[in-house]
Design a protein around this motif. Structure first.
Motif, PDB file in Angstrom:
ATOM      1  N   TRP A 147       3.070  16.623  10.740  1.00 44.88           N
ATOM      2  CA  TRP A 147       3.861  17.638  10.059  1.00 44.88           C
ATOM      3  C   TRP A 147       4.385  17.150   8.834  1.00 44.88           C
ATOM      4  O   TRP A 147       4.230  17.516   7.573  1.00 44.88           O
ATOM      5  N   ALA A 148       5.007  15.765   8.940  1.00 46.18           N
ATOM      6  CA  ALA A 148       5.341  15.233   7.715  1.00 46.18           C
ATOM      7  C   ALA A 148       4.169  14.635   6.797  1.00 46.18           C
ATOM      8  O   ALA A 148       4.478  14.701   5.486  1.00 46.18           O
ATOM      9  N   LEU A 149       2.972  14.436   7.255  1.00 46.46           N
ATOM     10  CA  LEU A 149       1.831  14.234   6.357  1.00 46.46           C
ATOM     11  C   LEU A 149       1.468  15.417   5.482  1.00 46.46           C
ATOM     12  O   LEU A 149       0.666  15.396   4.609  1.00 46.46           O
ATOM     13  N   GLN A 150       1.793  16.544   5.943  1.00 44.18           N
ATOM     14  CA  GLN A 150       1.417  17.748   5.246  1.00 44.18           C
ATOM     15  C   GLN A 150       1.929  17.618   3.628  1.00 44.18           C
ATOM     16  O   GLN A 150       2.909  17.514   3.434  1.00 44.18           O
ATOM     17  N   LYS A 151       0.974  18.095   2.882  1.00 36.91           N
ATOM     18  CA  LYS A 151       1.464  17.872   1.406  1.00 36.91           C
ATOM     19  C   LYS A 151       2.373  18.613   0.916  1.00 36.91           C
ATOM     20  O   LYS A 151       3.447  18.210   0.156  1.00 36.91           O
ATOM     21  N   ALA A 152       3.002  19.666   1.577  1.00 34.72           N
ATOM     22  CA  ALA A 152       4.055  20.452   1.065  1.00 34.72           C
ATOM     23  C   ALA A 152       5.382  19.689   1.605  1.00 34.72           C
ATOM     24  O   ALA A 152       6.447  20.110   1.238  1.00 34.72           O
ATOM     25  N   ASN A 153       5.129  18.819   2.443  1.00 29.07           N
ATOM     26  CA  ASN A 153       6.392  18.098   3.042  1.00 29.07           C
ATOM     27  C   ASN A 153       6.473  16.640   2.382  1.00 29.07           C
ATOM     28  O   ASN A 153       7.328  15.795   2.695  1.00 29.07           O
ATOM     29  N   GLY A 154       5.564  16.497   1.322  1.00 35.77           N
ATOM     30  CA  GLY A 154       5.696  15.196   0.744  1.00 35.77           C
ATOM     31  C   GLY A 154       4.667  14.219   1.174  1.00 35.77           C
ATOM     32  O   GLY A 154       4.630  13.176   0.664  1.00 35.77           O
ATOM     33  N   GLY A 155       3.852  14.386   2.331  1.00 34.88           N
ATOM     34  CA  GLY A 155       2.928  13.643   2.660  1.00 34.88           C
ATOM     35  C   GLY A 155       1.686  13.493   1.912  1.00 34.88           C
ATOM     36  O   GLY A 155       1.465  14.393   0.985  1.00 34.88           O
ATOM     37  N   PRO A 230      -1.718  -1.136   5.292  1.00 39.46           N
ATOM     38  CA  PRO A 230      -2.457  -0.585   4.125  1.00 39.46           C
ATOM     39  C   PRO A 230      -3.155   0.508   4.488  1.00 39.46           C
ATOM     40  O   PRO A 230      -3.361   1.780   3.601  1.00 39.46           O
ATOM     41  N   PRO A 231      -4.199   0.605   5.283  1.00 36.51           N
ATOM     42  CA  PRO A 231      -4.773   1.682   5.874  1.00 36.51           C
ATOM     43  C   PRO A 231      -4.274   2.716   6.633  1.00 36.51           C
ATOM     44  O   PRO A 231      -4.837   3.828   6.744  1.00 36.51           O
ATOM     45  N   ALA A 232      -3.028   2.496   7.028  1.00 32.94           N
ATOM     46  CA  ALA A 232      -2.478   3.409   8.066  1.00 32.94           C
ATOM     47  C   ALA A 232      -1.843   4.708   7.316  1.00 32.94           C
ATOM     48  O   ALA A 232      -1.364   4.786   6.184  1.00 32.94           O
ATOM     49  N   ASP A 233      -2.245   5.906   7.923  1.00 36.37           N
ATOM     50  CA  ASP A 233      -1.607   7.223   7.515  1.00 36.37           C
ATOM     51  C   ASP A 233      -0.189   7.398   8.105  1.00 36.37           C
ATOM     52  O   ASP A 233       0.636   8.070   7.582  1.00 36.37           O
ATOM     53  N   LEU A 234       0.119   7.057   9.294  1.00 33.79           N
ATOM     54  CA  LEU A 234       1.154   7.116  10.138  1.00 33.79           C
ATOM     55  C   LEU A 234       1.628   5.745  11.022  1.00 33.79           C
ATOM     56  O   LEU A 234       0.684   5.464  11.722  1.00 33.79           O
ATOM     57  N   VAL A 235       2.766   5.315  10.826  1.00 35.82           N
ATOM     58  CA  VAL A 235       3.457   4.260  11.485  1.00 35.82           C
ATOM     59  C   VAL A 235       4.317   4.748  12.533  1.00 35.82           C
ATOM     60  O   VAL A 235       5.292   5.460  11.991  1.00 35.82           O
ATOM     61  N   ILE A 236       4.193   4.500  13.689  1.00 37.99           N
ATOM     62  CA  ILE A 236       5.274   4.826  14.582  1.00 37.99           C
ATOM     63  C   ILE A 236       6.176   3.616  15.271  1.00 37.99           C
ATOM     64  O   ILE A 236       5.297   3.005  15.872  1.00 37.99           O
ATOM     65  N   GLY A 237       7.270   3.859  14.918  1.00 33.26           N
ATOM     66  CA  GLY A 237       8.053   2.629  15.519  1.00 33.26           C
ATOM     67  C   GLY A 237       8.522   2.868  16.789  1.00 33.26           C
ATOM     68  O   GLY A 237       9.405   3.640  17.063  1.00 33.26           O
ATOM     69  N   LEU A 255       6.341  -1.715   1.875  1.00 28.18           N
ATOM     70  CA  LEU A 255       5.858  -0.167   1.604  1.00 28.18           C
ATOM     71  C   LEU A 255       4.942  -0.232   0.489  1.00 28.18           C
ATOM     72  O   LEU A 255       4.108   0.718   0.575  1.00 28.18           O
ATOM     73  N   GLY A 256       4.991  -1.229  -0.462  1.00 36.42           N
ATOM     74  CA  GLY A 256       4.126  -0.909  -1.329  1.00 36.42           C
ATOM     75  C   GLY A 256       2.582  -1.350  -1.133  1.00 36.42           C
ATOM     76  O   GLY A 256       1.872  -1.009  -1.832  1.00 36.42           O
ATOM     77  N   SER A 257       2.456  -1.735  -0.077  1.00 39.08           N
ATOM     78  CA  SER A 257       1.038  -1.947   0.320  1.00 39.08           C
ATOM     79  C   SER A 257       0.461  -0.795   1.072  1.00 39.08           C
ATOM     80  O   SER A 257      -0.724  -0.803   1.268  1.00 39.08           O
ATOM     81  N   MET A 258       1.492   0.158   1.410  1.00 38.12           N
ATOM     82  CA  MET A 258       1.080   1.368   1.900  1.00 38.12           C
ATOM     83  C   MET A 258       0.612   2.365   1.037  1.00 38.12           C
ATOM     84  O   MET A 258       0.777   2.497  -0.352  1.00 38.12           O
ATOM     85  N   LYS A 259      -0.387   3.558   1.696  1.00 35.57           N
ATOM     86  CA  LYS A 259      -0.767   4.496   0.450  1.00 35.57           C
ATOM     87  C   LYS A 259       0.051   5.265   0.385  1.00 35.57           C
ATOM     88  O   LYS A 259       0.970   5.881   1.163  1.00 35.57           O
ATOM     89  N   PRO A 260       0.285   5.833  -0.838  1.00 39.02           N
ATOM     90  CA  PRO A 260       1.378   7.035  -0.999  1.00 39.02           C
ATOM     91  C   PRO A 260       1.229   8.167  -0.227  1.00 39.02           C
ATOM     92  O   PRO A 260       0.002   8.721  -0.055  1.00 39.02           O
ATOM     93  N   GLY A 261       2.399   8.741   0.183  1.00 42.10           N
ATOM     94  CA  GLY A 261       2.441   9.728   0.947  1.00 42.10           C
ATOM     95  C   GLY A 261       2.008   9.522   2.734  1.00 42.10           C
ATOM     96  O   GLY A 261       2.147  10.363   3.419  1.00 42.10           O
ATOM     97  N   SER A 262       2.066   8.186   2.840  1.00 40.10           N
ATOM     98  CA  SER A 262       1.991   8.001   4.621  1.00 40.10           C
ATOM     99  C   SER A 262       3.428   8.119   5.033  1.00 40.10           C
ATOM    100  O   SER A 262       4.270   8.281   4.251  1.00 40.10           O
ATOM    101  N   VAL A 263       3.386   8.107   6.296  1.00 38.59           N
ATOM    102  CA  VAL A 263       4.531   8.374   7.148  1.00 38.59           C
ATOM    103  C   VAL A 263       4.807   7.520   8.152  1.00 38.59           C
ATOM    104  O   VAL A 263       4.041   6.748   8.639  1.00 38.59           O
ATOM    105  N   LEU A 264       6.195   6.878   7.986  1.00 45.53           N
ATOM    106  CA  LEU A 264       7.125   6.176   9.098  1.00 45.53           C
ATOM    107  C   LEU A 264       7.857   7.239   9.919  1.00 45.53           C
ATOM    108  O   LEU A 264       8.567   7.862   9.347  1.00 45.53           O
ATOM    109  N   VAL A 265       7.500   7.120  11.172  1.00 44.14           N
ATOM    110  CA  VAL A 265       8.166   7.608  12.104  1.00 44.14           C
ATOM    111  C   VAL A 265       9.078   6.719  12.859  1.00 44.14           C
ATOM    112  O   VAL A 265       8.427   5.898  13.777  1.00 44.14           O
ATOM    113  N   ASP A 266      10.607   6.644  13.073  1.00 44.22           N
ATOM    114  CA  ASP A 266      11.258   5.465  13.578  1.00 44.22           C
ATOM    115  C   ASP A 266      11.903   6.191  14.942  1.00 44.22           C
ATOM    116  O   ASP A 266      13.014   6.752  14.711  1.00 44.22           O
TER     117      ASP A 266
END
Length: 372
Positions: A147-155, A230-237, A255-266
């Motif tokens: 859901w967070a990866l959706q463009k409307a949510n900033g992903g 860097p290639p991750a779209d979603l990282v789950i802690g 975070l600077g190594s990650m693609k803009p709009g990628s998501v971290l779920v902690d």
């Protein structure tokens, strides 16, 4: 014994500490059950169901706290609730004290005897009262991440499962325990490209076997994680050190190594979070952005599916609740070393070494409590 179940007041917390079925069991054991009116509404349990189970429904939380000898909750007591706790009263709930010095101080000052769900153990080295909620949070994490990866949510606008002709998204799960395995199950089911990191080779072998090659396993090192970000779209802690603050595994610089709009779920946010940039959020405002990376850090994820979560938690806690009520807390923890591991505070003394280490406080052991 008088068992009290107040309504949860943490924002967007819809679970309840006692199901009507659990209330009925306690009544059949000869105990008096006191439930605050509306306590079960968020999980779909009405006052009439508690009354039918033999419980008494009281008008407000103050009456419950005033009359009950044993308070059973889901989430840690909020400041207003902590003010109603008293010396010698027993509190049975999730506490997560290591990242919460204010709550720890208040529990110590109240003199309450608190037993934390999340540090009760079992004979296999597991955490039986944390496991059902870990399972729920793990299964939710790819859902909320997608859901967070959706463009409307900033992903970034990536569909985790991809479509024919378009590669699926990359999911990295840090930790292969209960949360990590549950997250992997859903992420693999979505069709994502999933990698699980863990430092236990037997655990990685187990995951490789049960998923039959449908995910990637990798031994967890700082270098391995740095290569996967860097290639991750979603990282789950999904890391856990029982009772202690979670380690910070992803720094802000990374975070600077990650693609803009990628998501971290902690999922570790209850224990302070495993990303340097994590801060607790709510279901009402679940996400925020740091350096172009979307963070989802809701501190009570299972509350989103309150009915399922309440039933699962109630199934796990009931035997321990009945032991505390039937025997009294002292004999119950004396008879059961695994329940004893949950003892966190006792009449002004801290009884959890990991919490003491995290907060710089002196702690005694539960065995010292029993020794008098």
């Amino acid at each position: 014994m008088k068992i009290g179940c107040p309504k949860e007041i943490k924002p967007q917390e819809f679970r309840v500490g006692l199901t009507p079925d659990a209330a009925r069991e306690a009544v059949l054991h000869g105990h008096q059950v006191l439930v605050e009116t509306g306590a079960g509404d968020g999980a779909g349990f009405g006052d009439d169901e508690y009354l039918a189970a033999g419980a008494q429904v009281l008008g407000d939380a103050a009456q419950v706290y005033d009359q009950a000898e044993l308070i059973v909750k889901v989430k840690e007591p909020q400041p207003a609730e902590r003010a109603m706790l008293r010396d010698g009263q027993v509190l049975f709930a999730y506490l997560h004290l290591a990242p919460d010095p204010d709550q720890t101080r208040d529990l110590l000052q109240s003199g309450v005897i608190s037993i934390a769900y999340e540090t009760v153990t079992d004979g296999r080295g597991g955490l039986p009262l944390l496991a059902p909620m870990s399972e729920v949070a793990g299964r939710l994490s790819p859902q909320v991440g997608s859901w967070a990866l959706q463009k409307a949510n900033g992903g970034s606008g990536v569909l985790l499962g991809g479509v024919p002709g378009v590669r699926p998204g990359n999911v990295v799960i840090i930790g292969g325990g209960v949360v990590g395995a549950a997250a992997a199950r859903v992420a693999v089911g979505m069709g994502a490209n999933v990698t699980v990191l863990d430092r236990s080779l037997p655990r990685l072998s187990y995951l490789d076997d049960i998923f039959m090659g449908r995910l990637n396993t990798q031994f967890a090192t700082a270098g391995a994680l740095a290569d996967l970000l860097p290639p991750a779209d979603l990282v789950i802690g999904a890391v856990l050190i029982p009772g202690a603050a979670a380690p910070k595994l992803v720094s802000r610089a990374q975070l600077g190594s990650m693609k803009p709009g990628s998501v971290l779920v902690d999922v570790a946010i209850d224990q302070g979070g495993c990303f340097e940039t994590s801060r607790a959020t709510t279901h009402q405002n679940p996400i925020y952005e740091v350096d172009g990376i979307v963070h989802y850090c809701v501190a009570n994820m299972p509350g989103a599916v309150a009915r399922t979560s309440t039933r699962a938690l109630g199934n796990a806690t009931l035997p321990y609740l009945l032991a505390l009520a039937d025997k009294g807390w002292h004999r119950a923890i004396s008879d059961d070393a695994h329940l004893r591991a949950g003892l966190s505070t006792w009449r002004g003394r801290l009884t959890s070494a990991p919490v003491g280490q995290a907060l710089g406080l002196a702690a005694i052991t539960p065995d010292e409590v029993l020794a008098g």
